[in-house]
Scaffold this motif. Structure first.
Motif, PDB file in Angstrom:
ATOM      1  N   GLY A 123     -10.742  -7.834  -1.434  1.00 36.13           N
ATOM      2  CA  GLY A 123     -10.739  -8.294   0.056  1.00 36.13           C
ATOM      3  C   GLY A 123     -11.759  -7.562   1.478  1.00 36.13           C
ATOM      4  N   ASN A 157     -15.278  -6.482   4.753  1.00 37.55           N
ATOM      5  CA  ASN A 157     -14.462  -7.674   4.270  1.00 37.55           C
ATOM      6  C   ASN A 157     -16.002  -8.500   5.143  1.00 37.55           C
ATOM      7  N   ALA A 208     -11.386 -13.580  -0.692  1.00 31.42           N
ATOM      8  CA  ALA A 208      -9.758 -13.245  -1.171  1.00 31.42           C
ATOM      9  C   ALA A 208      -9.037 -14.876  -0.831  1.00 31.42           C
ATOM     10  N   ARG A 265      -6.819  -9.647  -3.593  1.00 32.02           N
ATOM     11  CA  ARG A 265      -7.519  -8.175  -3.324  1.00 32.02           C
ATOM     12  C   ARG A 265      -7.714  -6.838  -4.196  1.00 32.02           C
ATOM     13  N   ALA A 290      -6.955  -5.042   4.161  1.00 35.53           N
ATOM     14  CA  ALA A 290      -7.002  -6.307   3.183  1.00 35.53           C
ATOM     15  C   ALA A 290      -5.562  -5.533   1.945  1.00 35.53           C
TER      16      ALA A 290
END
Length: 440
Positions: free
Chosen positions: A381, A388, A399, A413, A426
């Motif tokens: 993630g 990200n 994700a 994740r 995340a």
């Protein structure tokens, strides 16, 4: 040419790290401490020691260093990488605050300074003082009126030069901004580490499959990926994951790669709790790219001994659907990459198919082979915000659940962390995917 490109990239990364460390030292140490003070000396030592520990943590595993040395280097070295990221981001925010704070302090100082007398006020004061110091005399004849003075223009006084910046004010601003940045950066890192060490939380997702029969409606798959057992996350981490998975009482467990960062000799004991995984149809495993850095063949044999069923480009029938698994693309260098034809080529396409594949990037192959649902991990993630956004550049889905044609892709994740045992933005998860039949 490839070697030259890698070398240039390494030099660029090294230069960036040197610059960032210099910037962090200047803001936290150089601007806030006196030359020669114990605090400055301690900060300077840390500025040299911490990056060396980080480099040692990164290279010790690949260089075959003893596992105890990897463990010694990993905690401070990897944690510093995460702390460096968030301390730097906090300082960059502080650069915008710094001039505003200086301006506010300057205005407050100016408001507290008495105003200088005007020229007219000064002349009146001088005449009053002269009259007050004259000794009283007996009355004398009034003098003849003096001729009126000739008026001469008076030029405006030159503006006073702006005072130099107050050194104490500069020091106050540097310490205020540096202190706030330290609290924000270290606090973010600490909270992210707590999230990893606490263990993953359970996430639940319902996925309808067009070809899933009514008999398989509600079938639950516990998806676990990116556990990353290594010099930081060990046996206790594995036990937390096993206990969390078993509490969900799944019908099937899918371990979707990146189980380890190290050899069976070093991490075999840490993986042993996996033998306690319980589900109605068993636990299945596919390799991730990190298995190929750690001796994939040995790990496949070891997880089989622990009771997991490796799917090496293979397929099994589970109730009302096919469960397939492909090797990670990291195995291509060893001649053991993904083989979709072998795993899915001769199957009955009237049956629903669920595919275990570590990396989301193989989704195009899954679509071509008529897969209904692909289960993947690999991305974490992003793990550390704003990572990200970087992960989005090389992965179709970072994700969650998305659709690609007639195929759905779910990306967890992950249950652990690579490198720094820190996650920000995340959170780690174990996902229970519940299959739904449209005929139910």
């Amino acid at each position: 040419m490839a070697v030259v490109g890698i070398a240039l990239g390494a030099v660029a990364v090294l230069a960036l790290l040197v610059y960032v460390h210099r910037y962090v030292w200047r803001r936290f140490v150089g601007d806030t401490t006196a030359a020669g003070s114990p605090l400055r000396r301690a900060g300077t030592v840390a500025a040299y020691t911490l990056p060396l520990l980080s480099v040692g943590a990164l290279v010790s595993g690949r260089s075959g260093a003893p596992f105890w040395l990897q463990q010694v280097l990993a905690w401070p070295g990897y944690l510093w990488l995460a702390a460096l990221l968030y301390l730097t981001l906090a300082l960059l925010v502080g650069e915008a605050v710094r001039p505003l704070l200086r301006r506010l302090l300057a205005r407050r100082a100016a408001a507290g300074t008495p105003a200088a007398p005007t020229q007219t006020q000064a002349q009146a004061h001088a005449e009053t003082q002269a009259m007050a110091t004259t000794t009283p005399q007996a009355a004398a004849p009034a003098p003849a009126p003096a001729p009126a003075p000739v008026s001469t223009p008076v030029s405006a006084p030159a503006p006073a030069p702006a005072p130099a910046a107050d050194p104490s004010r500069r020091l106050f601003v540097a310490r205020a901004v540096g202190g706030a940045a330290a609290v924000a950066g270290l606090g973010t890192t600490g909270y992210g580490a707590y999230g990893v060490l606490r263990g993953p939380r359970v996430k639940r997702v319902t996925v309808p499959l067009a070809r899933l029969p009514r008999s398989a409606h509600g079938f639950r798959i516990a998806v676990v990926s990116d556990i990353h057992l290594g010099p930081i996350l060990g046996r206790a981490h594995t036990r937390r994951i096993v206990d969390t998975v078993n509490r969900t009482q799944p019908d099937l467990i899918a371990v979707v790669g990146d189980l380890v960062d190290g050899s069976v000799d070093d991490l075999g004991p840490a993986a042993e709790p996996l033998a306690g995984l319980r589900s109605r149809h068993g636990a299945f495993f596919v390799t991730g790219n990190h298995e190929y850095y750690s001796g994939a063949a040995q790990w496949v044999d070891h997880v089989r001994e622990l009771g997991l069923h490796p799917l090496e480009n293979a397929r099994v029938e589970i109730g009302g659907f096919d469960l397939a698994g492909v090797n990670d693309i990291g195995g291509e260098s060893e001649g053991h990459g993904p083989d979709f034809g072998r795993a899915l080529g001769d199957r009955d396409r009237t049956r629903a198919a669920v595919l275990m594949a570590h990396q989301p990037v193989v989704i195009d192959e899954a679509v071509e082979h008529g897969v209904d649902l692909q289960l993947s991990g690999h991305t974490h993630g992003g793990q550390l915000w704003p990572g990200n956004y970087i992960a989005e550049l090389s992965n179709p889905t970072v994700a969650g659940l998305e659709r690609y044609g007639d195929t759905q892709l779910y990306v967890t994740r992950g249950a652990g962390a690579w490198g720094p045992p820190v996650r920000v933005g995340a959170p780690s998860d174990i996902t229970v995917v519940e299959l739904a039949s449209r005929q139910a």
